[in-house]
Design a protein around this motif. Sequence first.
Motif, mmCIF file in Angstrom:
data_model
loop_
_atom_site.group_PDB
_atom_site.id
_atom_site.type_symbol
_atom_site.label_atom_id
_atom_site.label_comp_id
_atom_site.label_asym_id
_atom_site.label_seq_id
_atom_site.Cartn_x
_atom_site.Cartn_y
_atom_site.Cartn_z
ATOM 1 N N ASP A 1 -0.864 1.115 -13.453
ATOM 2 C CA ASP A 1 -0.972 -0.244 -13.991
ATOM 3 C C ASP A 1 0.336 -1.011 -13.833
ATOM 4 O O ASP A 1 0.330 -2.227 -13.577
ATOM 5 C CB ASP A 1 -1.372 -0.198 -15.466
ATOM 6 C CG ASP A 1 -2.830 0.179 -15.661
ATOM 7 O OD1 ASP A 1 -3.611 0.060 -14.698
ATOM 8 O OD2 ASP A 1 -3.192 0.599 -16.784
ATOM 9 N N LEU A 2 1.470 -0.325 -13.994
ATOM 10 C CA LEU A 2 2.758 -0.986 -13.811
ATOM 11 C C LEU A 2 2.929 -1.453 -12.366
ATOM 12 O O LEU A 2 3.399 -2.571 -12.114
ATOM 13 C CB LEU A 2 3.896 -0.035 -14.188
ATOM 14 C CG LEU A 2 4.137 0.192 -15.681
ATOM 15 C CD1 LEU A 2 5.155 1.309 -15.891
ATOM 16 C CD2 LEU A 2 4.617 -1.083 -16.349
ATOM 17 N N THR B 1 0.835 -1.205 0.000
ATOM 18 C CA THR B 1 0.000 0.000 0.000
ATOM 19 C C THR B 1 0.867 1.251 0.000
ATOM 20 O O THR B 1 0.561 2.220 -0.704
ATOM 21 C CB THR B 1 -0.929 0.000 1.225
ATOM 22 O OG1 THR B 1 -1.750 -1.173 1.200
ATOM 23 C CG2 THR B 1 -1.820 1.233 1.237
ATOM 24 N N SER B 2 1.950 1.234 0.763
ATOM 25 C CA SER B 2 2.854 2.380 0.804
ATOM 26 C C SER B 2 3.443 2.664 -0.567
ATOM 27 O O SER B 2 3.595 3.830 -0.966
ATOM 28 C CB SER B 2 3.980 2.136 1.810
ATOM 29 O OG SER B 2 3.479 2.042 3.129
ATOM 30 N N ALA B 3 3.794 1.607 -1.294
ATOM 31 C CA ALA B 3 4.356 1.790 -2.635
ATOM 32 C C ALA B 3 3.343 2.447 -3.566
ATOM 33 O O ALA B 3 3.676 3.362 -4.332
ATOM 34 C CB ALA B 3 4.798 0.445 -3.202
ATOM 35 N N LEU B 4 2.099 1.996 -3.501
ATOM 36 C CA LEU B 4 1.054 2.584 -4.332
ATOM 37 C C LEU B 4 0.794 4.038 -3.956
ATOM 38 O O LEU B 4 0.711 4.925 -4.825
ATOM 39 C CB LEU B 4 -0.235 1.776 -4.188
ATOM 40 C CG LEU B 4 -0.517 0.722 -5.249
ATOM 41 C CD1 LEU B 4 -1.672 -0.162 -4.825
ATOM 42 C CD2 LEU B 4 -0.811 1.376 -6.600
ATOM 43 N N PHE C 1 0.079 8.836 -16.097
ATOM 44 C CA PHE C 1 -0.132 8.551 -14.679
ATOM 45 C C PHE C 1 -0.800 7.193 -14.491
ATOM 46 O O PHE C 1 -0.347 6.376 -13.684
ATOM 47 C CB PHE C 1 -0.991 9.652 -14.067
ATOM 48 C CG PHE C 1 -1.445 9.366 -12.656
ATOM 49 C CD1 PHE C 1 -0.565 9.488 -11.596
ATOM 50 C CD2 PHE C 1 -2.752 8.979 -12.402
ATOM 51 C CE1 PHE C 1 -0.977 9.229 -10.294
ATOM 52 C CE2 PHE C 1 -3.172 8.718 -11.108
ATOM 53 C CZ PHE C 1 -2.282 8.837 -10.049
ATOM 54 N N LEU C 2 -1.882 6.936 -15.228
ATOM 55 C CA LEU C 2 -2.592 5.665 -15.087
ATOM 56 C C LEU C 2 -1.749 4.493 -15.576
ATOM 57 O O LEU C 2 -1.855 3.384 -15.039
ATOM 58 C CB LEU C 2 -3.915 5.720 -15.853
ATOM 59 C CG LEU C 2 -4.976 6.633 -15.235
ATOM 60 C CD1 LEU C 2 -6.205 6.717 -16.137
ATOM 61 C CD2 LEU C 2 -5.376 6.154 -13.848
ATOM 62 N N ALA C 3 -0.885 4.724 -16.561
ATOM 63 C CA ALA C 3 0.018 3.664 -17.008
ATOM 64 C C ALA C 3 0.977 3.288 -15.880
ATOM 65 O O ALA C 3 1.301 2.107 -15.691
ATOM 66 C CB ALA C 3 0.802 4.120 -18.239
#
Length: 225
Positions: A212-213, A143-146, A207-209
């Motif tokens: 997704d990564l 979660t922290s990474a996201l 940003f959305l790409a």
Amino acid sequence: MTPRTRRRTEALSRDRIVEAAVELLDAGGEAGLTFRTLTERLETGAGAIYWHVANKDELLAAATDGVVAAALAVGSPGSPPDEIRAVALGLFEAIEQHPWLATQLALQFSRSPSGSVTPRIFEAIGRRVRSLGVPAGHRFTTTSALVSYILGAAGQNAANAQSAAHANRAEFLDAVSDAWEELDAREYPFMREIAAEQRGHDDREQFLAGVDLVLAGITAVHRAG
């Protein structure tokens, strides 16, 4: 009740005070928000405001929380990845629309992680991370990474937008791309290679790409079952 009396009554509401604070922040940044400008906007006395908020720090925290809460008020579009994208995009758009927000989020995360803002964002992302099948013991890091990517990329986009505020965006990107293409080919081969991709790119799609990564990495590392 006359319109003037009605405005004074509304000024006694904490929600209305926060709403006015957001308006002032949007117009002039943190420097534009003072108790003097706030009393003028609300047509009330300082005492009425101090009844609801103790100081400017509390007011900034409340304004930040209010904007974040609205940004996270997304429906349930479907799968956990789709919901994470929706939450991410909500935060991206909020930071884009409120140039002061990125700085305030950074301050809230570093100075007041036990306040309302940090738990609100982590809960919105974390519950979807859990639904992805990420096992206990790995959910905080995941979660922290996201969250770090979402807030960092959205904040950088907002900063770029501010830099290009007085110029045509296409011209700004062309100038950056031209500068990259002129870099020394031996020292910056990669930068010269991506210069054309940078030219005219769509910030939201980029940003959305990135989201997704990150999601693809989470799925690859923590496959359910």
